[in-house]
Design a protein around this motif. Structure first.
Motif, PDB file in Angstrom:
ATOM      1  N   PRO A 166       0.828  -1.212   0.000  1.00 50.55           N
ATOM      2  CA  PRO A 166       0.000   0.000   0.000  1.00 50.55           C
ATOM      3  C   PRO A 166       0.861   1.260   0.000  1.00 50.55           C
ATOM      4  N   ALA A 167       0.373   2.303  -0.659  1.00 54.88           N
ATOM      5  CA  ALA A 167       1.064   3.593  -0.625  1.00 54.88           C
ATOM      6  C   ALA A 167       1.075   4.109   0.806  1.00 54.88           C
ATOM      7  N   SER A 168       2.168   4.760   1.180  1.00 55.53           N
ATOM      8  CA  SER A 168       2.322   5.196   2.571  1.00 55.53           C
ATOM      9  C   SER A 168       2.008   6.670   2.778  1.00 55.53           C
ATOM     10  N   CYS A 169       1.498   7.343   1.741  1.00 51.88           N
ATOM     11  CA  CYS A 169       1.140   8.751   1.892  1.00 51.88           C
ATOM     12  C   CYS A 169       0.123   9.110   0.819  1.00 51.88           C
ATOM     13  N   PRO A 170      -0.542  10.271   0.925  1.00 49.34           N
ATOM     14  CA  PRO A 170      -1.481  10.695  -0.113  1.00 49.34           C
ATOM     15  C   PRO A 170      -0.790  10.841  -1.458  1.00 49.34           C
ATOM     16  N   ARG A 171      -1.577  10.843  -2.526  1.00 49.53           N
ATOM     17  CA  ARG A 171      -1.001  10.838  -3.860  1.00 49.53           C
ATOM     18  C   ARG A 171      -0.343  12.164  -4.230  1.00 49.53           C
ATOM     19  N   GLU A 172      -0.746  13.255  -3.596  1.00 46.58           N
ATOM     20  CA  GLU A 172      -0.141  14.538  -3.915  1.00 46.58           C
ATOM     21  C   GLU A 172       1.311  14.563  -3.450  1.00 46.58           C
ATOM     22  N   ARG A 173       2.188  15.085  -4.293  1.00 45.89           N
ATOM     23  CA  ARG A 173       3.593  15.169  -3.921  1.00 45.89           C
ATOM     24  C   ARG A 173       3.801  16.286  -2.904  1.00 45.89           C
ATOM     25  N   LEU A 174       4.613  16.010  -1.889  1.00 50.18           N
ATOM     26  CA  LEU A 174       4.977  17.018  -0.901  1.00 50.18           C
ATOM     27  C   LEU A 174       6.071  17.903  -1.483  1.00 50.18           C
ATOM     28  N   GLU A 175       5.778  19.167  -1.660  1.00 50.10           N
ATOM     29  CA  GLU A 175       6.757  20.103  -2.209  1.00 50.10           C
ATOM     30  C   GLU A 175       7.522  20.758  -1.061  1.00 50.10           C
ATOM     31  N   LEU A 176       8.799  20.411  -0.925  1.00 50.19           N
ATOM     32  CA  LEU A 176       9.601  20.957   0.164  1.00 50.19           C
ATOM     33  C   LEU A 176      10.144  22.344  -0.153  1.00 50.19           C
ATOM     34  N   GLY A 177      10.222  22.678  -1.432  1.00 48.26           N
ATOM     35  CA  GLY A 177      10.606  24.031  -1.809  1.00 48.26           C
ATOM     36  C   GLY A 177      12.090  24.315  -1.838  1.00 48.26           C
ATOM     37  N   PHE A 178      12.938  23.282  -1.756  1.00 51.95           N
ATOM     38  CA  PHE A 178      14.376  23.505  -1.839  1.00 51.95           C
ATOM     39  C   PHE A 178      14.827  23.478  -3.299  1.00 51.95           C
ATOM     40  N   THR A 179      15.746  24.356  -3.642  1.00 50.73           N
ATOM     41  CA  THR A 179      16.375  24.329  -4.960  1.00 50.73           C
ATOM     42  C   THR A 179      17.886  24.406  -4.772  1.00 50.73           C
ATOM     43  N   ALA A 180      18.614  24.043  -5.818  1.00 50.19           N
ATOM     44  CA  ALA A 180      20.073  24.096  -5.746  1.00 50.19           C
ATOM     45  C   ALA A 180      20.554  25.517  -6.006  1.00 50.19           C
ATOM     46  N   CYS A 218      16.778  17.815  -7.112  1.00 49.35           N
ATOM     47  CA  CYS A 218      17.209  16.410  -7.138  1.00 49.35           C
ATOM     48  C   CYS A 218      18.600  16.223  -6.544  1.00 49.35           C
ATOM     49  N   MET A 219      19.406  17.279  -6.516  1.00 46.51           N
ATOM     50  CA  MET A 219      20.735  17.305  -5.907  1.00 46.51           C
ATOM     51  C   MET A 219      21.806  16.598  -6.722  1.00 46.51           C
ATOM     52  N   ALA A 220      21.519  16.274  -7.981  1.00 45.33           N
ATOM     53  CA  ALA A 220      22.551  15.658  -8.817  1.00 45.33           C
ATOM     54  C   ALA A 220      23.749  16.587  -8.967  1.00 45.33           C
ATOM     55  N   CYS A 221      23.490  17.881  -9.120  1.00 45.00           N
ATOM     56  CA  CYS A 221      24.586  18.837  -9.306  1.00 45.00           C
ATOM     57  C   CYS A 221      25.456  18.933  -8.060  1.00 45.00           C
ATOM     58  N   ILE A 222      24.828  18.838  -6.894  1.00 43.16           N
ATOM     59  CA  ILE A 222      25.569  18.931  -5.635  1.00 43.16           C
ATOM     60  C   ILE A 222      26.505  17.738  -5.484  1.00 43.16           C
ATOM     61  N   GLY A 223      26.016  16.573  -5.878  1.00 42.17           N
ATOM     62  CA  GLY A 223      26.811  15.361  -5.727  1.00 42.17           C
ATOM     63  C   GLY A 223      28.046  15.315  -6.599  1.00 42.17           C
ATOM     64  N   VAL A 224      28.023  15.995  -7.760  1.00 46.43           N
ATOM     65  CA  VAL A 224      29.172  15.905  -8.671  1.00 46.43           C
ATOM     66  C   VAL A 224      30.131  17.086  -8.554  1.00 46.43           C
ATOM     67  N   CYS A 225      29.773  18.124  -7.805  1.00 43.69           N
ATOM     68  CA  CYS A 225      30.641  19.301  -7.724  1.00 43.69           C
ATOM     69  C   CYS A 225      31.944  18.958  -7.000  1.00 43.69           C
ATOM     70  N   PRO A 226      33.102  19.122  -7.655  1.00 40.18           N
ATOM     71  CA  PRO A 226      34.367  18.708  -7.037  1.00 40.18           C
ATOM     72  C   PRO A 226      34.848  19.639  -5.931  1.00 40.18           C
ATOM     73  N   VAL A 227      34.282  20.852  -5.855  1.00 36.11           N
ATOM     74  CA  VAL A 227      34.750  21.811  -4.843  1.00 36.11           C
ATOM     75  C   VAL A 227      33.639  22.193  -3.859  1.00 36.11           C
ATOM     76  N   ARG A 228      32.525  21.469  -3.913  1.00 36.54           N
ATOM     77  CA  ARG A 228      31.398  21.701  -3.005  1.00 36.54           C
ATOM     78  C   ARG A 228      30.895  23.141  -3.060  1.00 36.54           C
ATOM     79  N   ALA A 229      30.846  23.663  -4.273  1.00 43.99           N
ATOM     80  CA  ALA A 229      30.339  25.027  -4.440  1.00 43.99           C
ATOM     81  C   ALA A 229      28.821  25.070  -4.469  1.00 43.99           C
TER      82      ALA A 229
END
Length: 261
Positions: A166-180, A218-229
């Motif tokens: 069973p799904a563990s939450c309502p179908r609407e996506r929870l928007e946390l509002g974080f961006t890179a 999604c944080m893909a950019c954060i994961g690949v940044c070599p200098v953690r900028a």
């Protein structure tokens, strides 16, 4: 029926979902290829009858809209599929049900499903190091079981659909509002982030910029940044979210592997 080959079709910005899907495909013993739906934007035709391992992560309790759009580029006819939903070892939401809902329109017939706990990209303390070697071994064994069930079946529709948890939450996506966002003073202009961004919201010639209207965190950019900028916006609120998530964590969770009878 016995598929002659398998295809991994994964929307996996940070790589964990694809790792799970590859392990399932490897376990089948079939020759297989991979379609990187986080980077590619072209249609992805798949030969009818191919076993498709269709995967995506959960964010905010749901498969991201961009992920559903990219998965929608797969098209085939009467192909068995394994649905793979990766989640940050906390709450899988209704991700598997999102994948189940789009499968018929892609020409796919679900015969098995995987709920895969992986490292939480926003709260790295949850699911750290996952998928582990033991996790991947379990996914390979499951792939072998799926291939065996298909060989033993008289036809594709002789297999019952997998009974999804069973799904563990309502179908609407929870928007946390974080961006890179990027610290221009720290950025070295290598462009790794632009290449990793599935939404194309980082210009390759000005990688210190981000189109925040298109970024879904999604944080893909954060994961690949070599200098953690690069980091997520609103660090104080992010720290509070992380603290609440760790305090309420009930993991580590075990992989859930289901097949129809």
């Amino acid at each position: 029926m016995e598929p002659s080959s398998a295809t991994v079709a994964a929307y996996s910005p940070c790589g964990s979902t694809a790792a799970v899907c590859r392990a399932v495909a490897e376990g089948t013993g079939l020759a297989w290829d991979e379609r990187d739906l986080a980077r590619g934007t072209r249609p992805e035709p798949v030969d009818p009858g191919t076993l498709v391992v269709l995967g995506a992560p959960v964010a905010g309790g749901a498969v991201p809209a961009l992920g559903l759009e990219r998965l929608g580029r797969v098209h085939t006819a009467f192909s068995p599929c394994v649905l793979v939903c990766a989640y940050g070892d906390r709450d899988p939401g209704h991700g598997l049900h999102d994948l189940e809902a789009i499968a018929p329109g892609l020409g796919l017939v679900p015969v098995a499903a995987v709920l895969a706990p992986v490292r939480h990209v926003m709260v790295p303390a949850l699911g750290a190091g996952r998928p582990t070697a033991d996790d991947l071994a379990a996914y390979r064994s499951f792939g072998a079981a799926v291939a065996s069930a298909l060989r033993d079946a008289g036809g594709l529709f002789d297999l019952a659909p997998p009974p999804l948890p069973p799904a563990s939450c309502p179908r609407e996506r929870l928007e946390l509002g974080f961006t890179a966002e990027c610290d221009p003073a720290a950025c070295v202009g290598c462009g790794a982030c632009a290449g990793a961004c599935p939404a194309g919201c980082i210009p390759a010639d000005e990688p210190y910029l981000t189109d925040t209207a298109r970024c879904d965190g999604c944080m893909a950019c954060i994961g690949v940044c070599p200098v953690r900028a690069r980091s997520l916006s609103d660090p104080a609120r992010l720290a509070a979210v992380r603290e609440r998530c760790v305090a309420g964590w009930e993991g580590p969770h075990r992989p859930r592997l289901v097949m129809g009878a």
